[in-house]
Design a protein around this motif. Structure first.
Motif, PDB file in Angstrom:
ATOM      1  N   MET A  53      -6.292  46.820  44.871  1.00 38.14           N
ATOM      2  CA  MET A  53      -7.219  46.176  43.831  1.00 38.14           C
ATOM      3  C   MET A  53      -8.259  45.384  44.556  1.00 38.14           C
ATOM      4  SD  MET A  53      -6.196  45.170  39.928  1.00 38.14           S
ATOM      5  CE  MET A  53      -5.386  46.485  39.347  1.00 38.14           C
ATOM      6  N   SER A  54      -9.481  45.414  44.348  1.00 40.07           N
ATOM      7  CA  SER A  54     -10.134  44.563  44.542  1.00 40.07           C
ATOM      8  C   SER A  54     -10.444  43.104  44.028  1.00 40.07           C
ATOM      9  CB  SER A  54     -11.582  45.158  45.035  1.00 40.07           C
ATOM     10  OG  SER A  54     -12.099  45.588  43.546  1.00 40.07           O
ATOM     11  N   ALA A  55     -10.882  42.193  44.409  1.00 45.90           N
ATOM     12  CA  ALA A  55     -11.231  40.943  43.796  1.00 45.90           C
ATOM     13  C   ALA A  55     -12.504  41.235  42.745  1.00 45.90           C
ATOM     14  CB  ALA A  55     -11.596  40.087  44.595  1.00 45.90           C
ATOM     15  N   ALA A  56     -12.241  40.428  41.686  1.00 51.93           N
ATOM     16  CA  ALA A  56     -13.046  40.437  40.292  1.00 51.93           C
ATOM     17  C   ALA A  56     -14.136  39.673  40.848  1.00 51.93           C
ATOM     18  CB  ALA A  56     -12.714  40.044  39.085  1.00 51.93           C
ATOM     19  N   SER A  57     -15.322  40.305  40.912  1.00 47.53           N
ATOM     20  CA  SER A  57     -16.680  39.526  41.287  1.00 47.53           C
ATOM     21  C   SER A  57     -17.305  38.751  40.037  1.00 47.53           C
ATOM     22  CB  SER A  57     -17.742  40.355  41.813  1.00 47.53           C
ATOM     23  OG  SER A  57     -17.977  41.260  40.833  1.00 47.53           O
ATOM     24  N   SER A  58     -18.020  37.772  40.177  1.00 46.88           N
ATOM     25  CA  SER A  58     -18.547  37.290  39.017  1.00 46.88           C
ATOM     26  C   SER A  58     -19.511  38.121  38.182  1.00 46.88           C
ATOM     27  CB  SER A  58     -19.507  36.042  39.466  1.00 46.88           C
ATOM     28  OG  SER A  58     -20.254  35.544  38.402  1.00 46.88           O
ATOM     29  N   PRO A  59     -19.366  38.052  36.954  1.00 49.63           N
ATOM     30  CA  PRO A  59     -20.385  38.913  35.928  1.00 49.63           C
ATOM     31  C   PRO A  59     -21.573  38.504  35.693  1.00 49.63           C
ATOM     32  CG  PRO A  59     -18.707  37.693  34.606  1.00 49.63           C
ATOM     33  CD  PRO A  59     -18.514  37.283  36.050  1.00 49.63           C
ATOM     34  N   CYS A  60     -21.923  37.214  36.325  1.00 51.13           N
ATOM     35  CA  CYS A  60     -23.362  36.650  36.154  1.00 51.13           C
ATOM     36  C   CYS A  60     -24.214  37.573  36.456  1.00 51.13           C
ATOM     37  CB  CYS A  60     -23.362  35.424  37.029  1.00 51.13           C
ATOM     38  SG  CYS A  60     -24.964  34.610  36.881  1.00 51.13           S
ATOM     39  N   THR A  61     -25.339  37.698  35.701  1.00 45.79           N
ATOM     40  CA  THR A  61     -26.402  38.651  35.728  1.00 45.79           C
ATOM     41  C   THR A  61     -27.663  37.992  35.995  1.00 45.79           C
ATOM     42  OG1 THR A  61     -27.029  38.507  33.522  1.00 45.79           O
ATOM     43  CG2 THR A  61     -25.359  40.198  34.077  1.00 45.79           C
ATOM     44  N   GLY A  62     -27.591  36.444  36.112  1.00 50.08           N
ATOM     45  CA  GLY A  62     -28.795  35.717  36.207  1.00 50.08           C
ATOM     46  C   GLY A  62     -29.614  35.420  34.931  1.00 50.08           C
ATOM     47  N   VAL A  63     -29.109  35.809  33.975  1.00 51.88           N
ATOM     48  CA  VAL A  63     -29.650  35.563  32.378  1.00 51.88           C
ATOM     49  C   VAL A  63     -28.926  34.479  31.987  1.00 51.88           C
ATOM     50  CG1 VAL A  63     -30.379  36.242  30.293  1.00 51.88           C
ATOM     51  CG2 VAL A  63     -30.706  37.879  32.380  1.00 51.88           C
ATOM     52  N   CYS A  64     -29.213  33.197  32.077  1.00 55.44           N
ATOM     53  CA  CYS A  64     -28.145  32.261  31.698  1.00 55.44           C
ATOM     54  C   CYS A  64     -28.586  31.490  30.422  1.00 55.44           C
ATOM     55  CB  CYS A  64     -27.969  31.073  32.895  1.00 55.44           C
ATOM     56  SG  CYS A  64     -27.330  32.056  34.654  1.00 55.44           S
ATOM     57  N   ARG A  65     -28.448  32.012  29.310  1.00 54.71           N
ATOM     58  CA  ARG A  65     -28.969  31.193  28.182  1.00 54.71           C
ATOM     59  C   ARG A  65     -27.541  31.493  27.096  1.00 54.71           C
ATOM     60  NH1 ARG A  65     -33.651  34.070  29.294  1.00 54.71           N
ATOM     61  NH2 ARG A  65     -33.038  35.811  28.164  1.00 54.71           N
ATOM     62  N   ILE A  66     -27.092  30.377  26.546  1.00 56.78           N
ATOM     63  CA  ILE A  66     -26.061  30.249  25.494  1.00 56.78           C
ATOM     64  C   ILE A  66     -26.404  30.620  24.374  1.00 56.78           C
ATOM     65  CG2 ILE A  66     -24.355  29.086  24.681  1.00 56.78           C
ATOM     66  CD1 ILE A  66     -23.783  29.568  27.559  1.00 56.78           C
ATOM     67  N   ASP A  67     -26.119  31.732  23.490  1.00 59.55           N
ATOM     68  CA  ASP A  67     -26.375  31.998  22.180  1.00 59.55           C
ATOM     69  C   ASP A  67     -25.610  31.117  21.342  1.00 59.55           C
ATOM     70  OD1 ASP A  67     -26.011  33.183  19.826  1.00 59.55           O
ATOM     71  OD2 ASP A  67     -26.372  35.078  20.375  1.00 59.55           O
ATOM     72  N   PRO A  68     -26.412  30.334  20.608  1.00 58.76           N
ATOM     73  CA  PRO A  68     -25.858  29.021  19.685  1.00 58.76           C
ATOM     74  C   PRO A  68     -25.036  29.814  18.665  1.00 58.76           C
ATOM     75  CG  PRO A  68     -28.234  29.317  19.223  1.00 58.76           C
ATOM     76  CD  PRO A  68     -27.787  30.364  20.546  1.00 58.76           C
ATOM     77  N   ALA A  69     -25.123  31.039  18.358  1.00 59.98           N
ATOM     78  CA  ALA A  69     -24.211  31.726  17.283  1.00 59.98           C
ATOM     79  C   ALA A  69     -22.974  32.190  17.616  1.00 59.98           C
ATOM     80  CB  ALA A  69     -25.072  33.053  16.548  1.00 59.98           C
ATOM     81  N   THR A  70     -22.694  32.600  18.984  1.00 60.93           N
ATOM     82  CA  THR A  70     -21.556  33.065  19.377  1.00 60.93           C
ATOM     83  C   THR A  70     -20.843  31.972  20.443  1.00 60.93           C
ATOM     84  OG1 THR A  70     -22.745  34.166  21.433  1.00 60.93           O
ATOM     85  CG2 THR A  70     -22.189  35.472  19.392  1.00 60.93           C
ATOM     86  N   GLY A  71     -21.648  31.242  21.187  1.00 57.01           N
ATOM     87  CA  GLY A  71     -21.422  30.445  22.234  1.00 57.01           C
ATOM     88  C   GLY A  71     -21.178  31.033  23.482  1.00 57.01           C
ATOM     89  N   TRP A  72     -21.441  32.198  23.682  1.00 59.68           N
ATOM     90  CA  TRP A  72     -21.507  33.059  24.694  1.00 59.68           C
ATOM     91  C   TRP A  72     -22.869  33.153  25.503  1.00 59.68           C
ATOM     92  CZ3 TRP A  72     -19.544  38.127  21.788  1.00 59.68           C
ATOM     93  CH2 TRP A  72     -18.397  37.913  21.373  1.00 59.68           C
ATOM     94  N   CYS A  73     -22.838  33.257  26.918  1.00 64.41           N
ATOM     95  CA  CYS A  73     -23.903  33.609  27.700  1.00 64.41           C
ATOM     96  C   CYS A  73     -24.670  34.926  27.289  1.00 64.41           C
ATOM     97  CB  CYS A  73     -23.679  33.419  29.365  1.00 64.41           C
ATOM     98  SG  CYS A  73     -25.191  33.727  30.488  1.00 64.41           S
ATOM     99  N   GLN A  74     -25.893  34.856  27.076  1.00 63.77           N
ATOM    100  CA  GLN A  74     -26.499  36.221  26.669  1.00 63.77           C
ATOM    101  C   GLN A  74     -26.688  36.970  27.945  1.00 63.77           C
ATOM    102  OE1 GLN A  74     -30.479  34.749  25.130  1.00 63.77           O
ATOM    103  NE2 GLN A  74     -29.429  34.157  23.185  1.00 63.77           N
TER     104      GLN A  74
END
Length: 56
Positions: free
Chosen positions: A1-22
């Motif tokens: 099984m390969s290593a899980a790479s970062s899911p970062c997409t370069g769109v780094c803004r936190i949604d204030p409603a969910t607390g999740w990166c958009q």
């Protein structure tokens, strides 16, 4: 099984409603801890991200 790479997409803004990166849907705590997480923890977060993307 390969290593899980970062899911970062370069769109780094936190949604204030969910607390999740958009771009990747991680929380600030998950983003901050990513490098120190075990492979199992990373895969767990990746599973959560798939569910979060489905809830949009």
């Amino acid at each position: 099984m390969s290593a899980a790479s970062s899911p970062c997409t370069g769109v780094c803004r936190i949604d204030p409603a969910t607390g999740w990166c958009q771009g990747c849907r991680r929380t600030l705590d998950e983003i901050a801890a990513w490098r120190a997480m075990s492979e199992a923890d990373r895969r767990t977060v990746m599973d959560w991200l798939a569910a979060r993307k489905g809830s949009d």
